[in-house]
Design a protein around this motif. Structure first.
Motif, short mmCIF file in Angstrom:
data_model
loop_
_atom_site.label_atom_id
_atom_site.label_comp_id
_atom_site.label_asym_id
_atom_site.label_seq_id
_atom_site.Cartn_x
_atom_site.Cartn_y
_atom_site.Cartn_z
N SER A 89 -8.03 21.10 11.02
CA SER A 89 -8.66 22.32 11.01
C SER A 89 -9.45 22.76 11.84
N LYS A 90 -9.55 21.85 12.99
CA LYS A 90 -10.70 21.92 13.89
C LYS A 90 -10.00 21.88 15.27
N ALA A 91 -10.15 20.45 16.07
CA ALA A 91 -9.62 20.35 17.39
C ALA A 91 -8.09 20.90 17.33
N PHE B 55 -0.02 26.05 4.30
CA PHE B 55 -1.27 25.03 3.60
C PHE B 55 -1.54 24.20 4.86
N LEU B 56 -2.54 23.57 4.70
CA LEU B 56 -3.05 22.60 5.85
C LEU B 56 -3.27 21.19 5.08
N ARG B 57 -2.57 20.36 5.12
CA ARG B 57 -2.85 18.98 4.64
C ARG B 57 -2.39 17.93 5.92
N GLY C 121 4.34 5.06 3.92
CA GLY C 121 4.06 6.48 3.95
C GLY C 121 5.25 7.45 4.23
N ASP C 122 4.95 8.70 3.46
CA ASP C 122 6.04 9.75 3.46
C ASP C 122 6.03 10.24 4.76
N GLU C 123 5.08 10.34 5.60
CA GLU C 123 4.91 11.10 6.64
C GLU C 123 5.58 10.28 7.86
N PRO C 124 6.03 11.15 9.06
CA PRO C 124 6.95 10.53 9.98
C PRO C 124 6.06 9.37 10.96
N GLY D 255 8.02 7.85 6.91
CA GLY D 255 8.98 8.62 6.40
C GLY D 255 9.79 8.16 5.09
N VAL D 256 9.25 7.54 4.40
CA VAL D 256 9.93 6.92 3.03
C VAL D 256 8.78 7.11 2.05
N SER D 257 9.24 7.79 0.46
CA SER D 257 8.09 7.64 -0.32
C SER D 257 8.39 6.71 -1.52
N ALA D 258 7.43 6.41 -2.17
CA ALA D 258 7.49 5.75 -3.47
C ALA D 258 7.63 6.69 -4.27
N VAL D 259 8.88 6.50 -5.19
CA VAL D 259 9.15 7.61 -6.33
C VAL D 259 8.91 6.74 -7.77
N ILE E 211 0.86 -1.31 -0.10
CA ILE E 211 -0.13 0.14 0.05
C ILE E 211 0.77 1.34 -0.06
N VAL E 212 0.81 2.10 -1.09
CA VAL E 212 1.57 3.30 -0.98
C VAL E 212 0.71 4.56 -0.49
N GLY E 213 0.99 5.27 0.40
CA GLY E 213 0.21 6.36 1.06
C GLY E 213 -0.24 5.80 2.42
N ALA E 214 0.26 6.13 3.70
CA ALA E 214 -0.44 5.62 4.90
C ALA E 214 -1.33 6.79 5.47
N GLY E 215 -2.29 7.00 4.76
CA GLY E 215 -3.32 8.15 5.28
C GLY E 215 -4.39 7.39 5.83
N HIS E 216 -5.73 7.92 5.74
CA HIS E 216 -6.93 7.52 6.03
C HIS E 216 -7.29 6.31 5.24
N ALA E 217 -7.09 6.38 3.83
CA ALA E 217 -7.53 5.19 3.07
C ALA E 217 -6.40 4.04 3.12
N GLY E 218 -5.29 4.34 3.10
CA GLY E 218 -4.31 3.45 3.07
C GLY E 218 -4.38 2.72 4.49
N GLY E 219 -4.25 3.35 5.45
CA GLY E 219 -4.20 2.94 6.85
C GLY E 219 -5.44 1.85 7.14
N TRP F 246 -18.71 15.91 6.00
CA TRP F 246 -19.25 17.05 7.16
C TRP F 246 -18.36 18.04 7.24
N SER F 247 -18.63 19.08 7.88
CA SER F 247 -17.74 20.27 8.36
C SER F 247 -18.26 20.76 9.85
N ASP F 248 -17.65 21.31 10.55
CA ASP F 248 -17.82 21.64 11.92
C ASP F 248 -17.14 23.26 12.00
N ILE G 232 -7.30 4.04 -4.16
CA ILE G 232 -8.44 4.45 -3.08
C ILE G 232 -8.35 5.85 -2.58
N GLY G 233 -9.49 6.27 -2.19
CA GLY G 233 -9.30 7.64 -1.46
C GLY G 233 -9.13 8.90 -2.38
N ASP G 234 -8.73 9.99 -1.90
CA ASP G 234 -8.73 11.23 -2.50
C ASP G 234 -8.16 11.07 -3.98
P1 FAD Z 1 -4.49 11.05 2.78
O1 FAD Z 1 -5.29 11.08 4.09
O2 FAD Z 1 -4.11 12.56 2.43
O3 FAD Z 1 -3.46 10.19 2.88
C1 FAD Z 1 -2.51 10.06 1.76
C2 FAD Z 1 -1.03 9.79 2.19
O4 FAD Z 1 -0.37 9.52 1.29
C3 FAD Z 1 -0.58 11.05 3.07
O5 FAD Z 1 0.17 10.57 4.12
C4 FAD Z 1 0.63 11.37 2.00
O6 FAD Z 1 1.63 12.07 2.50
C5 FAD Z 1 1.09 10.11 1.48
N1 FAD Z 1 1.63 9.96 0.24
C6 FAD Z 1 1.60 10.77 -0.96
N2 FAD Z 1 2.45 10.34 -1.90
C7 FAD Z 1 3.30 9.23 -1.27
C8 FAD Z 1 4.20 8.61 -2.03
N3 FAD Z 1 4.80 8.81 -3.42
N4 FAD Z 1 5.05 7.84 -1.04
C9 FAD Z 1 4.44 7.56 0.12
N5 FAD Z 1 3.38 8.14 0.69
C10 FAD Z 1 2.64 9.04 -0.09
N6 FAD Z 1 -13.24 15.17 5.02
C11 FAD Z 1 -14.29 14.78 5.72
O7 FAD Z 1 -15.20 13.99 5.45
N7 FAD Z 1 -14.75 15.67 6.53
C12 FAD Z 1 -13.88 16.66 7.15
O8 FAD Z 1 -14.31 17.46 7.93
C13 FAD Z 1 -12.80 17.00 6.60
N8 FAD Z 1 -11.83 17.72 6.98
C14 FAD Z 1 -10.46 17.91 6.53
C15 FAD Z 1 -9.65 18.80 6.82
C16 FAD Z 1 -8.50 19.06 6.59
C17 FAD Z 1 -7.33 20.02 7.08
C18 FAD Z 1 -7.96 18.08 5.44
C19 FAD Z 1 -6.61 18.35 4.90
C20 FAD Z 1 -8.92 17.16 4.90
C21 FAD Z 1 -10.09 17.11 5.50
N9 FAD Z 1 -11.05 16.10 5.03
C22 FAD Z 1 -12.33 16.01 5.50
C23 FAD Z 1 -10.80 15.38 3.82
C24 FAD Z 1 -10.38 13.89 4.34
O9 FAD Z 1 -9.26 14.01 5.27
C25 FAD Z 1 -9.65 13.48 3.19
O10 FAD Z 1 -10.42 13.01 2.18
C26 FAD Z 1 -8.92 11.69 3.66
O11 FAD Z 1 -7.81 12.14 4.40
C27 FAD Z 1 -8.66 10.91 2.28
O12 FAD Z 1 -7.73 9.97 2.76
P2 FAD Z 1 -6.61 9.45 1.79
O13 FAD Z 1 -5.86 8.34 2.55
O14 FAD Z 1 -6.99 9.44 0.16
O15 FAD Z 1 -5.33 10.64 1.71
#
Ligand code: FAD
Length: 415
Positions: free
Chosen positions: A48-50, A128-130, A35-38, A79-83, A8-16, A325-327, A277-279
């Motif tokens: 953006s909230k709590a 920026f806020l990501r 995941g490229d984040e630490p 802390g490592v990226s897929a390139v 799985i490349v990307g350790a965010g909400h979808a990947g985790g 949702w949004s708060d 998957i995801g964004d």
């Molecule tokens: P992400 O959670 O962004 O995870 C992707 C991960 O992949 C990141 O850690 C990224 O650094 C990593 N990555 C990218 N490229 C590489 C690579 N080449 N190698 C290794 N790792 C890599 N959604 C709602 O439904 N309600 C809300 O209220 C809401 N509020 C939000 C507030 C903020 C500030 C933000 C930024 C988003 C908000 N969202 C909200 C959107 C929601 O958080 C995203 O839709 C969700 O996180 C998507 O999950 P994801 O795993 O696709 O992407």
């Protein structure tokens, strides 16, 4: 199943989530999560909230405690990226020079904030806020006696504005359109949130175009507008949208359309061994009979489920109604569906009471609902969107009629 290694490349909400679901659904073979984040996967919405208000930290945001990954045999590599991807030899090349071999690959690389290509945009104090790191840097800039310029009146920008007011900062929102949330919400909703923010002391400049930043000693001091005015600030946050991180996929020859094009199993339409998957995914949404990309947690969870189900041979999850949702302050906004090709809007309740819903109809069927502090309208709205039943507009507009009774019961109402 004969599949062995899932990477799985990307350790965010979808990947985790996908990693955890694969184990939950019985996948016993190796899983690598890159995941490229630490830090381990965490929830972004509270950033953006709590988080900004100091009410959350990395531990409280984590999807799972750190020990979850080793305990479940998930090789989490922070802390490592897929390139790059090598689809012929089935390898993911990493920024530390190593390669990881896969049988099945899940791309969950999310999206990144779109920068403003204007003069002065590299000055310190422009944020920026990501990520959690972004949120921490922004938090340090917000407080009493300081002015924050929020560029972009979308959900993230407005949530930051609300949090910054809670911390005692002055806030001005600069928006290119004539109303906030113009691309994503109805006018009644825009008007409600504009009033809400004004009551909390937020200033607005609508219909303005940002052409640059001014600074002193490398630090931002103002935002330059096209009409020549400069809006003084101590810090700025840019929230003008996000771009999918689909370059890895594109470079590897996978079909992309502002996002990796996938099917109902979240599988790439180009390569059956790759999922997205995801964004980062451009996916089908059967209830609207179209494909699009979504940026929401429910979408990330749903697609993680789709991919994990397909990989483990489970039935495909039932079709969903997308929601988010949004708060902001004490307003809890819940949105179900998308307002495609809408021909009528029905407002239920009075925005002045702080509790109302805006329903978007197409040919008498509900396409979307925006509900402010109105959970029944949201919940029933979601069900009506999924069921494709026509609604009785008079009943829908009347808060005295229960949401359970607003469906039009005549037999021809199901499409
Ligand atoms: P992400 O959670 O962004 O995870 C992707 C991960 O992949 C990141 O850690 C990224 O650094 C990593 N990555 C990218 N490229 C590489 C690579 N080449 N190698 C290794 N790792 C890599 N959604 C709602 O439904 N309600 C809300 O209220 C809401 N509020 C939000 C507030 C903020 C500030 C933000 C930024 C988003 C908000 N969202 C909200 C959107 C929601 O958080 C995203 O839709 C969700 O996180 C998507 O999950 P994801 O795993 O696709 O992407």
């Amino acid at each position: 199943m004969t599949w062995q290694r899932v990477v799985i490349v990307g350790a965010g909400h979808a990947g985790g989530t996908a990693a955890a679901l694969l184990r939950q659904y019985g996948h016993e073979r190796p899983i690598t999560l890159i995941g490229d984040e630490p830090i381990p996967p965490y929830q972004r919405p509270p950033l953006s909230k709590a988080w900004l208000k100091g009410e959350a930290d990395a531990d409280s945001l984590a999807l799972k405690p750190p020990e979850f990954y080793p305990e479940n045999g998930i090789d989490f590599r922070p802390g490592v990226s897929a390139v790059s991807l090598d689809r012929t030899d089935k390898l993911v090349r990493l920024s530390d020079g190593s390669n990881v071999a896969y049988d099945l690959l899940i791309l969950a690389t999310g999206a990144r904030a779109i920068p403003l290509p204007v003069e002065g945009n590299a000055l310190s104090g422009i944020h920026f806020l990501r990520t959690a790191a972004d949120a921490e840097a922004l938090k340090a800039q917000i407080g009493p006696g300081r002015t924050l310029a929020v560029i972009g009146g979308g959900y993230v920008g407005l949530e930051v504005a609300a949090s910054a007011r809670a911390l005692g900062a002055q806030v001005i929102v600069l928006e290119r359109e004539e109303r906030i949330l113009a691309r994503v919400a109805s006018r009644p909703l825009s008007d409600f949130f504009t009033d809400c923010h004004r009551q909390h002391g937020v200033a607005f400049e609508l219909g303005c175009s940002v052409v640059g930043f001014q600074g002193s000693g490398g630090q931002v001091t103002g935002v330059q507008l096209a009409d020549g005015r400069v809006i003084a600030c101590d810090a700025a946050v840019v929230g003008v949208g996000a771009h999918p991180n689909d370059e890895l996929a594109k470079d590897a020859g996978l079909e992309c359309a502002r996002g990796v094009v996938v099917d109902l199993d979240a599988r790439s339409v180009t390569d059956p061994d790759v999922f997205a998957i995801g964004d980062v995914a451009h996916r089908p949404m059967p209830i609207y009979e179209r494909m699009f990309r979504m940026e929401s947690v429910p979408n990330a969870l749903e697609q993680a489920k789709q991919a994990a189900s397909a990989i483990t041979g489970r039935p495909r999850p039932p079709g969903e109604c997308p929601w988010q949702w949004s708060d902001q302050y004490d307003a809890k906004l819940q949105i179900a569906g998308y307002a495609f090709d809408v021909d009528e809007i029905v407002v239920r309740g009075d925005p002045a009471d702080g509790r109302f819903a805006v329903f978007h109809l197409k040919g008498g069927q509900l396409q979307s609902v925006e509900a402010v502090n109105a959970p029944p309208e949201f919940m029933m709205g979601k069900q009506l969107i999924l069921s494709r039943r026509r609604v009785d507009k008079t009943k829908l507009a009347d808060p005295a009629v229960s949401m359970r009774d607003v469906a039009d019961t005549s037999p021809e109402t199901v499409r």
